[in-house]
Structure formats: structure tokens, C-alpha cells
Design an enzyme around this catalytic site. Structure first.
Site, PDB file in Angstrom:
ATOM      1  N   CYS A 178       5.242  -7.409  -8.051  1.00  0.00           N
ATOM      2  CA  CYS A 178       6.685  -7.236  -7.893  1.00  0.00           C
ATOM      3  C   CYS A 178       7.447  -7.552  -9.177  1.00  0.00           C
ATOM      4  O   CYS A 178       8.569  -7.088  -9.373  1.00  0.00           O
ATOM      5  CB  CYS A 178       7.211  -8.104  -6.749  1.00  0.00           C
ATOM      6  SG  CYS A 178       6.949  -9.870  -6.975  1.00  0.00           S
ATOM      7  N   ASN A 179       6.829  -8.326 -10.070  1.00  0.00           N
ATOM      8  CA  ASN A 179       7.518  -8.740 -11.290  1.00  0.00           C
ATOM      9  C   ASN A 179       7.044  -8.050 -12.556  1.00  0.00           C
ATOM     10  O   ASN A 179       7.665  -8.203 -13.606  1.00  0.00           O
ATOM     11  CB  ASN A 179       7.386 -10.253 -11.492  1.00  0.00           C
ATOM     12  CG  ASN A 179       8.203 -11.038 -10.492  1.00  0.00           C
ATOM     13  OD1 ASN A 179       9.242 -10.564 -10.040  1.00  0.00           O
ATOM     14  ND2 ASN A 179       7.739 -12.215 -10.135  1.00  0.00           N
ATOM     15  N   ARG A 180       5.951  -7.304 -12.485  1.00  0.00           N
ATOM     16  CA  ARG A 180       5.426  -6.704 -13.708  1.00  0.00           C
ATOM     17  C   ARG A 180       4.513  -5.511 -13.416  1.00  0.00           C
ATOM     18  O   ARG A 180       3.874  -5.447 -12.361  1.00  0.00           O
ATOM     19  CB  ARG A 180       4.659  -7.732 -14.533  1.00  0.00           C
ATOM     20  CG  ARG A 180       3.357  -8.202 -13.918  1.00  0.00           C
ATOM     21  CD  ARG A 180       2.674  -9.297 -14.748  1.00  0.00           C
ATOM     22  NE  ARG A 180       3.472 -10.501 -14.785  1.00  0.00           N
ATOM     23  CZ  ARG A 180       4.081 -10.948 -15.879  1.00  0.00           C
ATOM     24  NH1 ARG A 180       3.960 -10.313 -17.023  1.00  0.00           N
ATOM     25  NH2 ARG A 180       4.796 -12.060 -15.831  1.00  0.00           N
ATOM     26  N   SER A 195       5.575 -16.055 -15.684  1.00  0.00           N
ATOM     27  CA  SER A 195       6.031 -15.715 -14.342  1.00  0.00           C
ATOM     28  C   SER A 195       7.502 -16.043 -14.142  1.00  0.00           C
ATOM     29  O   SER A 195       8.058 -16.899 -14.836  1.00  0.00           O
ATOM     30  CB  SER A 195       5.212 -16.479 -13.294  1.00  0.00           C
ATOM     31  OG  SER A 195       3.855 -16.089 -13.333  1.00  0.00           O
ATOM     32  N   GLU A 252       3.585 -20.727 -11.274  1.00  0.00           N
ATOM     33  CA  GLU A 252       3.119 -20.324  -9.946  1.00  0.00           C
ATOM     34  C   GLU A 252       1.668 -19.846 -10.033  1.00  0.00           C
ATOM     35  O   GLU A 252       1.197 -19.376 -11.069  1.00  0.00           O
ATOM     36  CB  GLU A 252       4.032 -19.234  -9.368  1.00  0.00           C
ATOM     37  CG  GLU A 252       4.159 -17.983 -10.224  1.00  0.00           C
ATOM     38  CD  GLU A 252       3.195 -16.899  -9.824  1.00  0.00           C
ATOM     39  OE1 GLU A 252       2.493 -17.075  -8.805  1.00  0.00           O
ATOM     40  OE2 GLU A 252       3.125 -15.887 -10.531  1.00  0.00           O
ATOM     41  N   GLN A 265      -3.652 -12.258  -8.146  1.00  0.00           N
ATOM     42  CA  GLN A 265      -3.297 -10.854  -8.338  1.00  0.00           C
ATOM     43  C   GLN A 265      -4.057 -10.258  -9.520  1.00  0.00           C
ATOM     44  O   GLN A 265      -4.485  -9.099  -9.468  1.00  0.00           O
ATOM     45  CB  GLN A 265      -1.784 -10.743  -8.554  1.00  0.00           C
ATOM     46  CG  GLN A 265      -0.975 -11.090  -7.309  1.00  0.00           C
ATOM     47  CD  GLN A 265       0.507 -11.232  -7.603  1.00  0.00           C
ATOM     48  OE1 GLN A 265       0.914 -11.647  -8.693  1.00  0.00           O
ATOM     49  NE2 GLN A 265       1.341 -10.897  -6.625  1.00  0.00           N
ATOM     50  N   GLY A 294       5.866  -7.360   7.062  1.00  0.00           N
ATOM     51  CA  GLY A 294       4.651  -7.424   6.251  1.00  0.00           C
ATOM     52  C   GLY A 294       3.778  -8.575   6.724  1.00  0.00           C
ATOM     53  O   GLY A 294       4.218  -9.419   7.520  1.00  0.00           O
ATOM     54  N   ALA A 295       2.542  -8.634   6.234  1.00  0.00           N
ATOM     55  CA  ALA A 295       1.648  -9.718   6.639  1.00  0.00           C
ATOM     56  C   ALA A 295       0.745 -10.156   5.493  1.00  0.00           C
ATOM     57  O   ALA A 295      -0.341 -10.679   5.712  1.00  0.00           O
ATOM     58  CB  ALA A 295       0.799  -9.270   7.838  1.00  0.00           C
ATOM     59  N   GLU A 311       0.175 -12.070   1.476  1.00  0.00           N
ATOM     60  CA  GLU A 311       0.190 -13.453   0.982  1.00  0.00           C
ATOM     61  C   GLU A 311       1.608 -13.989   0.826  1.00  0.00           C
ATOM     62  O   GLU A 311       1.891 -15.140   1.165  1.00  0.00           O
ATOM     63  CB  GLU A 311      -0.551 -13.513  -0.356  1.00  0.00           C
ATOM     64  CG  GLU A 311      -0.687 -14.917  -0.924  1.00  0.00           C
ATOM     65  CD  GLU A 311      -1.474 -14.949  -2.216  1.00  0.00           C
ATOM     66  OE1 GLU A 311      -1.566 -16.032  -2.822  1.00  0.00           O
ATOM     67  OE2 GLU A 311      -1.993 -13.896  -2.628  1.00  0.00           O
TER      68      GLU A 311
END
Length: 424
Positions: free
Chosen positions: A56-58, A114, A119, A125, A194-195, A197
Site C-alpha cells: 500500500c505504501n510502495r 516505512s 514496523e 511482504q 477483508g481478512a 494481515e
């Protein structure tokens, strides 16, 4: 072979652009193969390597290539694959060669790059991305070594510094923001879409506040039920939200959907059914799960992953000492890795020297055997063998010294005696 990293992240591009460059999980394998083929067409051989990290960030492309301009090639691949205008994308990209790419990889794995400093989710990931790249045939000697070392560096940073001790997670930030809207979370109904992490982490944080109810909406009902059961909640299908959305006060969404799941019309109907009671929404997905236009509604408080990033930066002064310590560790490991890369670069030269020396040895040995077969004196043959080997080994360096001029000759004159200084 040149190592490189090309991509963008939360500091260089807004979520609206990041979602356009994001790779869906089921795209990654084919994208890695496409990247390898892209580089191979440029340099004409099949030893190129590629891996893609998309969160989501990169979105980042890592590669090892012998192409003439691999950084530019990597940037054009990202634009071409997603059919984006290169001139629009380029200002948001970082293009990192060799040791800069290595340093960046180590920093990303260690959580220093991050949105939530320190984190740990990013390491998992990366491991997933590398597993996918390996299965797609994207990893070779260089990237395999790079990422194995990045895992070791991340472990060292986390075990010897307090880089994650003061971090505020996206999940905790979501709870904090919701408490600005609702005084008592114990009176609110919470919906998770969603389900994965991230939703699991968010549900854990919200459950600690004892909300009135917890519901998990997921495309696969069985997986949603597994998560909901842990928090004494219930599960529903995504399709059910069309008629049930108005029941929820807080909505947290994080899926891998390539299209929005919550549209403006759906939310407008829900707000009307709620008689304009406020709704708090957090969209942690990239691409986004909730249409951006939803945030314009008066009774909806919509936050994106970038909005939460501003919240988690609080208390950064408490982490500066840990950051400095982590950066020092990383710099040392970068130098170690680049030494390994340099060693790899001279391997072909060493192999060439060994092959040439072996050819000379075999030729002289064959000549000596023929002389012995003719009955020549053994001592004379050995004398001729030693002189022949010496003459042939020295021929190349002597010729190079004679042909050289000026500074090159002076450099060779200083270097050659060191190379041919034998043991006595």
C-alpha cells in the site's frame, strides 16, 4: 551486471498515483517474467534478474542487469506495464544504482523507510515478494544474495536497536482517529472489509476497545468467519453490504481488489438510512477500496493510508537515537555486500587467467613429453620446459609494458613487479 532499484513510495507519490502503479498479487509472477524479458531484450543475454515489491505504501522493481542504461529501462518498464505516461510518472520515481540500491533494500527491510518507522509487516511482504519472484524465475545470484542479506540486516537492526519500540501502527492510529469522532467505541458497530494481515491487526486493536459489535465482510465467507470467530463477531459476504452498510458506524477496509468496493451511491443510501448519523471510514488499501468522492459527504469521515501516515509520525524524536544506530549497522553491511559484488566482478578475469595458464602448461608439457619420447636427456628437457613456461608467462606483461606510454607505462612498471613477485 548492475544492481538497481526503481520505484515510488508514500514520500514521493500520493495514493492516487501509487494505486495506478500497484501490482495485484495475481499479477506479480507474470510481471516479474515480463521485467526479465524487458531487460534481456536490451542486453541480449539471459542472466538478468528481477523482483517486484508492491504494498500500500510502495511499488518497487529490483533488478540485476547488463543493459547499457538499466535504471532508465526499469523506469520505462513500470510505465509501460501499467500503460502510464512516462513523463507523468518519472518525477515521482527514485532510480537507485548499485550501492544506493543495496542501502535502500536494507533500509526497507529494516523498517527505516516505512510510513510507520520500525514496523515489522514490511519484512513479511518482502519475503512474499521474493518467494513469488523466485517461483517466476526472476532470482539469480545477485538478487538472491541481496535479499538474503537484507533479511539478516533487518534481524540485526531489530535485535540490537529499539527502532520499533516507539512506533505507532496504522491499526492503533485508526483507533485513535475513530475516538475523535465517537466518544465511546463501546457503543459503536465496527465493520472490517477483508481478512488479511492488516485487517487482522486492526481487528485486534479495535476489539481491545470492546465495541458493540464486530463484523467481517469478505469475498470468501469461510475465511471471514475464521477471523470473526476470534473476536466473537460475525461474517457477511461483500454482496450483503449493499443493504447492510447503514448498520455500521466504523468501517476499516484493506483488500487486494483492483476496483473500489464501496461506491458513492452505496454510502449515500447508507447515510440516508442512518438519518445522517456520522460514519468513520479508513481505507488502507492501494488501490483504494472506497471511492474518493465518499470523503466529500458531510456525514462521512474518510481517511486514507496517507492520512494515517501523518498520525503515526508523532513521537519521532524518541526514535532518532535508534535510527542513527540502525543506519550505522546498515552502512557497514552495505560495504560488506558491495565487497562481495566487486569480488563477483573479477571472477571472469580470474577464470580467464587460469584457463590461459592451463593452456600454456599443457602445451609445454606436451612438447616435453615428445622430446622425452625421442630419447632426449631428461635434465635438458626439464630445463627447456621451465624456460618455455617462463617465457610464455612473461610474454604478455613484457609486451604490454613495451606498448604502454606515459602514465600507463609508469603504472604498469609499478604494478607488474608486485604481480610477479614469487616466493623464494
Amino acid at each position: 551486471m548492475q544492481l538497481l532499484a526503481v520505484g515510488l513510495n508514500h514520500t514521493t507519490a500520493p495514493v492516487a498515483l501509487r494505486e495506478r502503479l500497484a501490482f495485484a498479487p495475481d499479477q506479480l509472477g507474470s510481471a516479474v517474467r515480463a521485467a526479465r524479458n524487458w531487460f534481456q531484450r536490451l542486453d541480449g543475454h539471459g542472466s538478468d534478474e528481477a523482483a517486484i515489491l508492491s504494498t500500500c505504501n510502495r511499488t518497487e522493481l529490483y533488478a540485476a542487469s547488463g543493459a547499457a542504461n538499466p535504471l532508465d529501462a526499469g523506469a520505462h518498464f513500470l510505465a509501460d506495464f501499467h500503460q502510464l505516461n512516462y513523463s507523468e510518472l518519472r518525477p515521482h520515481l527514485y532510480m537507485l544504482p548499485q550501492h544506493e540500491a543495496v542501502r535502500h533494500t536494507f533500509r526497507v527491510a529494516s523498517g527505516l523507510d516505512s510510513m510507520v518507522l520500525g514496523e515489522t509487516q514490511i519484512l513479511g511482504q518482502i519475503k512474499d515478494a521474493i518467494r513469488t519472484a523466485d517461483e517466476a524465475g526472476g532470482l539469480g545470484t545477485y538478487l538472491h544474495q541481496l535479499f538474503q542479506r537484507s533479511f539478516s540486516v533487518a534481524k540485526e537492526v531489530r535485535s540490537t536497536t529499539e527502532i520499533g519500540a516507539h512506533s505507532v501502527s496504522m491499526a492503533a492510529a485508526s483507533v485513535r482517529l475513530s475516538q475523535r469522532i465517537f466518544d465511546k467505541l463501546s457503543e459503536q458497530n465496527v465493520l472490517f472489509i477483508g481478512a488479511g494481515e492488516m485487517i487482522d491487526l486492526c481487528a485486534t486493536h479495535f476489539a481491545a476497545q470492546n465495541p458493540k459489535s464486530i463484523t467481517v465482510a469478505n469475498r470468501t465467507l469461510e475465511r471471514g468467519e475464521l477471523l470473526a470467530h476470534r473476536f466473537n463477531g460475525k461474517a457477511v459476504r461483500l454482496a450483503d453490504l449493499q443493504t447492510q452498510l447503514h448498520q455500521y458506524d466504523i468501517l476499516i477496509s484493506s483488500t487486494a481488489s483492483s476496483l473500489p468496493l464501496i461506491g458513492l451511491g452505496m454510502v449515500e443510501r447508507a447515510i440516508k438510512a442512518r438519518r445522517h448519523k456520522p460514519m468513520f471510514m479508513v481505507d488502507l488499501a492501494v488501490p483504494r477500496d472506497i471511492e474518493p468522492e465518499v470523503g466529500r459527504l458531510n456525514d462521512v469521515f474518510l481517511y486514507t493510508v496517507d492520512d494515517l501516515g501523518k498520525v503515526v509520525q508523532a513521537g519521532i524524536e524518541n526514535r532518532q537515537a535508534a535510527v542513527a544506530q540502525a543506519e550505522a549497522i546498515i552502512e557497514t553491511r552495505v560495504q560488506s555486500f558491495m565487497h562481495w559484488v566487486d569480488d563477483r566482478a573479477v571472477v571472469p578475469v580470474i577464470q580467464g587467467l587460469q584457463e590461459n595458464g592451463e593452456a600454456i602448461r599443457l602445451a609445454e608439457l606436451d612438447r616435453a613429453r615428445k622430446l622425452l619420447a625421442k630419447g632426449e636427456d631428461v635434465e635438458a628437457v626439464l630445463e627447456a620446459l621451465s624456460k618455455g613456461l617462463t617465457a610464455k608467462f612473461m610474454h604478455g606483461p613484457q609486451q604490454a609494458l613495451h606498448r604502454a606510454q606515459g602514465a600507463e607505462r609508469a603504472q604498469l612498471a609499478e604494478l607488474l613487479p608486485q604481480l610477479f613477485r614469487g616466493r623464494r
